[in-house]
Design a protein around this motif. Structure first.
Motif: not given
Length: 115
Positions: A43-49
């Motif tokens: 899983f990678r964080y894509r900047g979704q706050a």
């Protein structure tokens, strides 16, 4: 890098508390397990706050314990461009992703077999 005081989304906290009720594992320990499960799953964080509106506001060492250095290094390795606030968002996103794979275990013995 990560702030000294951190929290998660309310829904993630509820899942951590429910897991504690089933297994006895405290939310901070299950958050550590969830974080690394998420890292292992690619899983990678894509900047979704996300709105980090949970009531469990703990210091960094309580949340991360002995894994604090490696947690921060992993976040830095995967996300070198983030600022401190975004690192907390990334950490919270990984905990939320990872808790999905362990939240329904009713017994510690079942969870330990998974790990």
């Amino acid at each position: 890098m990560l702030p000294n005081r951190m929290n998660l989304t309310r829904s993630t906290e509820e899942q951590l508390k429910k897991l504690k009720g089933y297994t006895g594992i405290t939310p901070n320990v299950s958050a550590r397990i969830a974080f690394f499960r998420s890292i292992e799953s690619d899983f990678r964080y894509r900047g979704q706050a996300a709105k980090l509106d949970g009531s469990l506001i703990m210091d960094k060492y309580t949340w991360l314990g002995d894994t604090s250095e490696i947690t921060e290094l992993v976040l830095k390795m995967y996300y070198p461009e983030l600022d401190n606030k975004e690192y907390q968002q990334a950490w919270a996103a990984h905990v939320e992703d990872g808790i999905a794979s362990i939240r329904n275990h009713k017994f510690l013995s079942h969870l330990s077999k998974l790990l």
